[in-house]
Design an enzyme around this catalytic site. Structure first.
Site, PDB file in Angstrom:
ATOM      1  N   ASN A   1       6.141  30.502  77.044  1.00 20.35           N
ATOM      2  CA  ASN A   1       7.453  31.106  77.315  1.00 20.35           C
ATOM      3  C   ASN A   1       8.011  31.891  76.131  1.00 20.35           C
ATOM      4  O   ASN A   1       8.632  32.943  76.312  1.00 20.35           O
ATOM      5  CB  ASN A   1       8.444  30.031  77.773  1.00 20.35           C
ATOM      6  CG  ASN A   1       8.687  28.965  76.709  1.00 20.35           C
ATOM      7  OD1 ASN A   1       7.800  28.626  75.929  1.00 20.35           O
ATOM      8  ND2 ASN A   1       9.890  28.433  76.682  1.00 20.35           N
TER       9      ASN A   1
ATOM     10  N   GLU B   1       7.949  18.743  71.089  1.00 18.07           N
ATOM     11  CA  GLU B   1       9.121  19.365  71.731  1.00 18.07           C
ATOM     12  C   GLU B   1       8.733  19.545  73.184  1.00 18.07           C
ATOM     13  O   GLU B   1       7.942  20.426  73.520  1.00 18.07           O
ATOM     14  CB  GLU B   1       9.471  20.688  71.044  1.00 18.07           C
ATOM     15  CG  GLU B   1      10.865  21.186  71.396  1.00 18.07           C
ATOM     16  CD  GLU B   1      10.891  22.029  72.654  1.00 18.07           C
ATOM     17  OE1 GLU B   1      11.192  21.452  73.724  1.00 18.07           O
ATOM     18  OE2 GLU B   1      10.614  23.229  72.569  1.00 18.07           O
TER      19      GLU B   1
ATOM     20  N   CYS C   1      13.137  26.316  77.196  1.00 23.39           N
ATOM     21  CA  CYS C   1      13.332  24.863  77.132  1.00 23.39           C
ATOM     22  C   CYS C   1      14.811  24.495  77.117  1.00 23.39           C
ATOM     23  O   CYS C   1      15.229  23.532  77.755  1.00 23.39           O
ATOM     24  CB  CYS C   1      12.654  24.299  75.888  1.00 23.39           C
ATOM     25  SG  CYS C   1      10.863  24.495  75.878  1.00 23.39           S
TER      26      CYS C   1
ATOM     27  N   GLU D   1      11.868  20.697  64.416  1.00 24.01           N
ATOM     28  CA  GLU D   1      11.408  21.991  63.951  1.00 24.01           C
ATOM     29  C   GLU D   1      12.617  22.749  63.405  1.00 24.01           C
ATOM     30  O   GLU D   1      13.760  22.454  63.757  1.00 24.01           O
ATOM     31  CB  GLU D   1      10.727  22.767  65.076  1.00 24.01           C
ATOM     32  CG  GLU D   1       9.480  22.056  65.569  1.00 24.01           C
ATOM     33  CD  GLU D   1       8.660  22.867  66.547  1.00 24.01           C
ATOM     34  OE1 GLU D   1       7.523  23.230  66.198  1.00 24.01           O
ATOM     35  OE2 GLU D   1       9.153  23.108  67.663  1.00 24.01           O
TER      36      GLU D   1
END
Length: 476
Positions: free
Chosen positions: A146, A244, A278, A457
């Site tokens: 994505n 994630e 996300c 992150e």
């Protein structure tokens, strides 16, 4: 386009290739090698051989390479964005922003190069202690389709600046931009073997990377089911893991919110990248006293979105990236219509425009009157569907927002500081926005709770994910 191992473009050991198609047209763009377990072994060996030299270089030397790579990426932003749109489908303006974001992440970690230092700790009665920060070794980065360029930056920038070497596995749908960006690092002076890219399916390339005894850390972004598999395999080798795993982000709109701003935030937060983000707004909880007015504003904004090929300059929303996502979205909408489990306010079908049947297009869709057990509220919906739920007040909104296995992001829209504070304290999410949604800066830590994963992150925190602490005791 070939894989990159030990600074060279190589074919797969098995000689097989697979095609990358434009999701807007179905046209074949390029063919890339179908990586094998043997290719992974070669890539890990190259990274392992390059580790000692790269780790012994100064953080400032490493920063110089990253800075030059960022500079080259910016110079080629238009070409990179064109390639990204071709393989991923997003509008060119979003692709350009993503390349800018990639460069910005690299530059941010260049600025942190001087922070890679340990501590000096007086120990009363026993002299002193020192801590050293040492790189882990060979790390693996597994990238989703994505946001392939941006998330590549999130993973490799802190890894490289910390002195680690990496093997990158791009998503099978979108490897071309990752391969091109990796070649830019070679131009920028990155030594051979420090960054390697192996293309191919996750069940072969991804699993081989996670199982490799030489790989000391895995950073994975993707669906929760695959992330659990990664964690299970990594545990056998006591590897460091960052996961994630997506989310089902709620957006809470209070009765004192700026409704114009909130509607614009929901529009962008849900339909950016065709809803394939996300941290997209995936569930909307609106106070019932303002719901009618808010929904009208949001409906008007949705109807102004222009669907089309991302390469067309007037396009504001492109296609879904792949057939699997397209079929999933169509299935959800069909279920709403068949079971009468919601009211489709706008959208809800495959659009009709020239050549739309060639790509994975679906109208941006707004759904109200959604029951609590709806799949739209229970699953992570990667696509342009937005369910709206009315609530009586903040307690009900927070309770329903937390009723999920995910916990990545959430937002609350209000002018009341007490309501904002209550949202921040009570919403179960790794990142909470107030009067905004979706934007993530490289300066701030990013990650989730519950089934949205663990580890962080971005920000200085990401450096600690790639460093080991060694303690030295000195008796005086």
């Amino acid at each position: 386009m070939k894989m990159q191992i030990n600074g060279k473009a190589v074919e797969a050991c098995g000689g097989e290739v697979f095609g990358i198609k434009n999701p807007a047209t179905g046209e074949l763009i390029e063919q890339v090698p179908h990586g094998t377990e043997e290719d992974v072994v070669f890539a890990v060996e190259a990274a392992s051989s390059a580790f000692a030299s790269w780790a012994s270089s100064s953080p400032q030397q490493r920063a110089g390479v990253l800075y030059r790579a960022a500079e080259i990426a910016r110079q080629r932003k238009d070409q990179l964005a064109f390639l990204l749109t071709q393989e991923q489908g997003k509008p060119l303006v979003e692709a350009r922003n993503e390349i800018e974001g990639f460069a910005h992440v690299l530059e941010y970690y260049c600025g942190l190069a001087g922070n890679l230092k340990g501590d000096f700790i007086p120990v009363p009665g026993n002299g002193y202690a020192f801590t050293l920060k040492k790189p882990l070794g060979v790390c693996a980065a597994i990238i989703p389709w994505n946001m392939p360029a941006l998330i590549m930056g999130w993973k490799i920038a802190p890894g490289l600046i910390s002195g680690n070497t990496l093997v990158l596995k791009p998503a099978s749908n979108t490897p071309l931009t990752n391969l091109t960006l990796a070649s830019i690092f070679g131009e920028a002076g990155l030594p051979a073997g420090v960054l390697n890219v192996v293309t191919g399916p996750g069940e072969i390339v991804g699993e081989s990377l996670v199982r490799s005894p030489e790989v000391r850390k895995i950073s994975f972004t993707g669906e929760a089911r695959t992330g659990k598999r990664v964690a299970e395999l990594a545990a056998c080798g006591m590897k460091r893991v960052t996961l994630e795993l997506g989310g089902s982000d709620p957006m809470l709109v209070c009765d004192d919110a700026d409704l114009e701003s909130a509607a614009a935030g929901a529009l962008r937060g849900r339909f950016y990248n065709c809803g394939q983000t996300c941290t997209a707004v995936k569930r909307l909880y609106v106070f019932e006293s303002v719901a009618e007015e808010f929904i009208k504003k949001l409906e008007a904004g949705i109807k102004n979105l222009k669907l089309g090929n991302g390469l067309d300059k007037n396009t504001s929303m492109g296609p879904l990236n792949n057939r699997t996502q397209w079929e999933y979205v169509k299935e959800l909408v069909a279920e709403i219509k068949e079971k009468d489990t919601g009211k489709i306010i706008t959208g809800g079908k495959v659009p009709e425009f020239k050549d739309s049947e060639k790509g994975y297009f679906f109208e941006p869709t707004l759904v109200s009157d959604v029951p609590g057990d709806s799949r739209l509220l229970r699953e992570e919906v990667f696509g342009p569907l937005l369910p709206v739920v009315t609530v009586k007040g903040l307690d009900e909104a927070i309770g329903k927002a937390n009723n999920t296995c995910y916990g990545l992001g959430a937002s609350i829209w209000t002018k009341n500081i007490d309501r904002a504070r209550a949202g921040c304290e009570q919403l179960n999410a790794g990142i909470i926005w107030i009067n905004q949604h979706l934007k993530i800066a490289p300066e701030v830590p990013f990650g989730g709770v519950k089934e949205s994963g663990f580890g962080r992150e971005n920000g200085p925190e990401a450096l600690s994910e790639y460093l080991e602490t060694k303690t030295i005791m000195l008796k005086t």
